[in-house]
Design an enzyme around this catalytic site. Structure first.
Site, PDB file in Angstrom:
ATOM      1  N   ASP A   1       0.889  -1.140   0.000  1.00 58.19           N
ATOM      2  CA  ASP A   1       0.000   0.000   0.000  1.00 58.19           C
ATOM      3  C   ASP A   1       0.943   1.209   0.000  1.00 58.19           C
ATOM      4  OD1 ASP A   1      -3.226   0.552   1.568  1.00 58.19           O
ATOM      5  OD2 ASP A   1      -2.076   1.738   0.123  1.00 58.19           O
TER       6      ASP A   1
HETATM    7  C1  GLC Z   1      -4.371   4.176  -0.392  1.00 57.81           C
HETATM    8  C2  GLC Z   1      -5.256   2.952  -0.155  1.00 57.81           C
HETATM    9  C3  GLC Z   1      -5.164   1.918  -1.239  1.00 57.81           C
HETATM   10  C4  GLC Z   1      -4.980   2.633  -2.556  1.00 57.81           C
HETATM   11  C5  GLC Z   1      -3.596   3.290  -2.537  1.00 57.81           C
HETATM   12  C6  GLC Z   1      -3.383   4.160  -3.768  1.00 57.81           C
HETATM   13  O1  GLC Z   1      -3.747   4.545   0.800  1.00 57.81           O
HETATM   14  O2  GLC Z   1      -5.096   2.300   1.100  1.00 57.81           O
HETATM   15  O3  GLC Z   1      -6.376   1.137  -1.238  1.00 57.81           O
HETATM   16  O4  GLC Z   1      -5.057   1.704  -3.640  1.00 57.81           O
HETATM   17  O5  GLC Z   1      -3.375   4.056  -1.362  1.00 57.81           O
HETATM   18  O6  GLC Z   1      -4.275   5.211  -3.777  1.00 57.81           O
END
Ligand code: GLC
Length: 737
Positions: free
Chosen positions: A265
């Protein structure tokens, strides 16, 4: 003679050289097997180029190998549509004019269809949009289990039951990847809340882990074949999920034999050594070295960037580690960006709007439907019966594709509930806002621009003169109201809606409540409201889907993918003090263990307001007696259970026939019953179908922690068949020897 021979030899070798030169390099040849392409590409890459593959180069892209013509990987959020283009190196929007997409319903709505065909349609359509927007990975779907109604991101997931989520996630992934776009199932694992999401250390038993929280991810990988997976922000048993030996090495890449890429993430990596040895492949983020943010273009500071390269050169890290990571990333590239056989996708087409509307119509749940004066039920609404229909509520006009965090969408079209109702009932429909919230901002609540008291008073005044009230409320993806990075603070409806509903009822009992939310809400007014619809976040076709259900053009067939508790304390995660939710700021203990959702309500005999699997229809379904073809089985034998289901009403309808298994006696605690199969059938008025299920050993097993394996203990079992987890219509007993 000798010279002649030399000339011939030279000619042959030149010929071979030119032939080889003409022959495409294996890695560039689409007709070569992917593994051969991976091997060939790897053999041509320098160490620096291999390490580059493992990190972001921008907000939503990771490095390719420019020298070899190996493209970058482009990613985009999901999971309900393709997010608008984001700037190269900040969270700002690029303000393009060609990226307004189709918003499909939120995933709790998809789960509420209990129809894997809807999931296949969804995956294919959203994959076509991602492909058209030239994305190689769509960051979704999410399958974290619904453990608490306060979790800000439940709307992005598929409910409280591992079997339902497992069945619904697989077709989505297959449909998506049929476009040559990788799914990235998330957030692996145990990201069941947003409070302290970046650090909370989840402690739980192996049984809870294997029986409740892993199955949907396992299905996504083993059955769905997801080409990538996203590590979650939190810790599990002391290690960050993005580089967690148990989750990534032992389970994902060991037991499940995952051959794809583990992506963090954003900013989810925190340690080079763990990232190198514990299964992380691609580190994404927002110019952060994982510790601090704000350092511009800090991609070289990433844990898998220069520190990793240095460690490889000085022997701290084995070359085998980078060859494994680079191979996985190359495999992903050959499955997507360098797969010239993939389709071209499509964008905001009628086919996609029809898909979005059909899924929403199949997912909307009719929770309650009675008459105000004990005559026939209010729904389906016969417009001719009413002179004036008053629509009340900000959610009747609010764009709900906005807000909520990273799943936010910029859409070309979003039909509001009000517009949908006006299209059906014309100028019979009047509107008053009734309540208001502030505009959606990411990290705080904003006061509404309206005087809420006067909105409230005006609505009550108008309600007194209307024949019927359609209240459209719920949550709205504002902060703390179904939003990433901010759990809800209570189960109650926000913005004064409960008080407003009560005041409206005092002047007019003829009311339909339509709730738009991704979570359960409290309904203290439920006894006085004749009809209630749970309509989720339906996306671009919201108003059309809701109106088609209200008029009966479509007969509702959705079933709840999670329990609606009467009050928060009735929920398992909220029954063991703060350590069980939200934790003590450092760690959290899943003390309810395997008793999540209806497993808790059943076993602790705490009736839910509306139970898991509940959903009404405008027709009625009569179940006959379930019959088993055997009284007992052993080994790999299966029992066939059949049950007649008949439509005894006067309109066509779909019913989800649910099969639960109960283990009558076991050496460990087991829930009273667990969902192990379901079938959604369509019946014309008067039509009867014999629904048949096969029950084998796998449906009887529990996870034995000592053996670290799934086992079944011989003894008596019950097969419960019903229309919800509590509306059991027939039971069959059998013995497993
Ligand atoms: C965010 C979310 C994730 C997302 C990523 C990119 O923090 O937790 O679900 O795909 O970052 O935006």
């Amino acid at each position: 003679m000798k010279m002649k021979f030399v000339y011939v030899a030279i000619a042959i070798s030149l010929g071979v050289v030119s032939l080889k030169a003409q022959q495409k390099a294996v890695y560039l040849d689409d007709n070569q097997p992917i593994e051969a392409r991976v091997k060939d590409a790897l053999s041509r890459m320098t160490l620096e180029e291999k390490v580059k593959l493992c990190t972001a180069q921008s907000k939503f892209s990771s490095h390719g190998v420019p020298r070899l013509g190996i493209p970058e990987i482009w990613m985009s959020d999901g999971p309900h549509g393709v997010r608008e283009e984001i700037l190269w190196d900040s969270w700002g929007n690029a303000e393009w004019t060609n990226d307004s997409c189709t918003a499909f319903p939120a995933l709790t709505c998809l789960a509420a269809t209990w129809n894997p065909q809807m999931s296949a349609i969804y995956g294919k359509a959203v994959g076509e949009e991602a492909r058209y927007r030239r994305k190689d990975i769509l960051l979704g779907p999410g399958v974290n289990i619904y453990r608490t109604p306060l979790n800000g991101r439940n709307f992005e997931y598929m409910g409280e039951d591992p079997y339902l989520a497992s069945k619904m996630v697989v077709p989505y992934i297959k449909g998506l990847q049929s476009n040559g776009v990788a799914a990235c199932v998330k957030h692996y694992a145990l990201n069941n809340q947003e409070v302290w999401r970046g650090s909370i250390d989840v402690q739980l038993s192996d049984r809870a882990l294997y029986e409740i929280y892993l199955p949907a991810f396992k299905a996504a990988i083993v059955e769905g074949g997801s080409w990538s997976i996203m590590g979650s922000y939190n810790k599990v048993r002391g290690q960050h999920a993005c580089h967690n030996d148990l989750l990534l090495n032992k389970i994902l890449k060991g037991e499940w034999k995952f051959d794809g890429c583990v992506v963090t993430d954003w900013g989810g990596a925190h340690d080079t050594k763990e990232a190198v040895f514990n299964g992380l492949d691609i580190e994404m983020g927002s110019y952060t070295n994982g510790l601090s943010s704000g350092k511009k273009f800090a991609y070289d500071d990433y844990y898998l960037a220069s520190a990793y390269l240095k460690g490889l050169k000085d022997g701290t890290y084995p070359m085998s580690s980078i060859d494994d990571k680079a191979s996985r990333i190359l495999r992903l590239i050959f499955r997507t960006a360098m797969n010239r056989n993939r389709p071209w996708g499509s964008f905001t087409s009628d086919e996609h709007y029809n898909a979005a509307r059909t899924i929403a119509e199949e997912g909307i749940v009719l929770l309650k439907n009675e008459s105000a004066k004990k005559k026939e039920a209010i729904l389906p609404l016969n417009g001719n019966k009413y002179r004036s229909i008053l629509v009340v509520g900000e959610n009747a006009i609010r764009r709900l594709t906005e807000g909520g965090g990273s799943s936010v969408l910029k859409v070309k079209k979003e039909v509001s509930p009000l517009a949908g109702l006006q299209a059906k009932f014309g100028d019979k429909v009047k509107y008053t806002m009734g309540y208001a919230s502030g505009k959606p901002v990411y990290d705080r609540e904003v006061a509404p621009d309206f005087n809420t008291d006067s909105l409230h008073a005006e609505a009550v005044k108008q309600a007194a003169n209307a024949d019927l009230i359609i209240f459209v409320g719920g949550l709205n993806k504002n902060n703390f109201q179904d939003c990433e990075n901010a759990d809800r603070k209570s189960l109650a409806l926000p913005f004064g809606q409960t008080e407003l509903i009560n005041d409206l009822l005092k002047v007019n009992k003829n009311m339909v409540v339509v709730l738009l939310s991704g979570n359960a809400v409290e309904m203290p007014w439920i006894k006085n409201v004749p009809s209630v619809l749970q309509a989720w976040y339906p996306g671009s076709e919201s108003g059309n889907a809701i109106a088609n259900i209200i008029t009966g053009e479509v007969n509702p067939s959705g079933k709840l993918p999670f329990s609606f508790p009467v009050k928060l304390e009735d929920n398992a995660a909220h029954s063991f003090g703060a350590i069980a939710y939200p934790g003590d700021g450092v760690k959290e203990e899943y003390k309810e263990d395997i008793l999540v959702g209806y497993r808790w309500h059943d076993t602790k005999k705490i009736p839910a307001l509306f139970p898991f699997g509940h959903g009404l229809s405008y027709t009625q379904f009569k179940y006959g007696k379930a019959i088993a073809d055997k009284k007992d089985i052993s080994g790999t034998e299966e029992i066939t259970v059949t049950i007649p289901v008949k439509n005894v009403g006067n309109v066509k309808g779909k019913e989800v026939v649910q099969l639960y298994i109960g283990d009558e006696k076991c050496s460990v605690i087991r829930p009273v019953k667990e969902l192990k199969d379901f079938q959604k059938i369509e019946l014309a008025p008067g039509e009867e179908k014999i629904v048949s299920f096969k029950v084998g050993k796998d449906a009887l097993k529990f996870f034995n922690e000592t053996l670290h394996d799934w086992v079944v203990e011989p003894g008596a079992f019950k097969v419960y068949i019903g229309s919800s987890s509590t509306d059991i219509r027939s039971i069959v007993n059998f013995v497993f020897n």
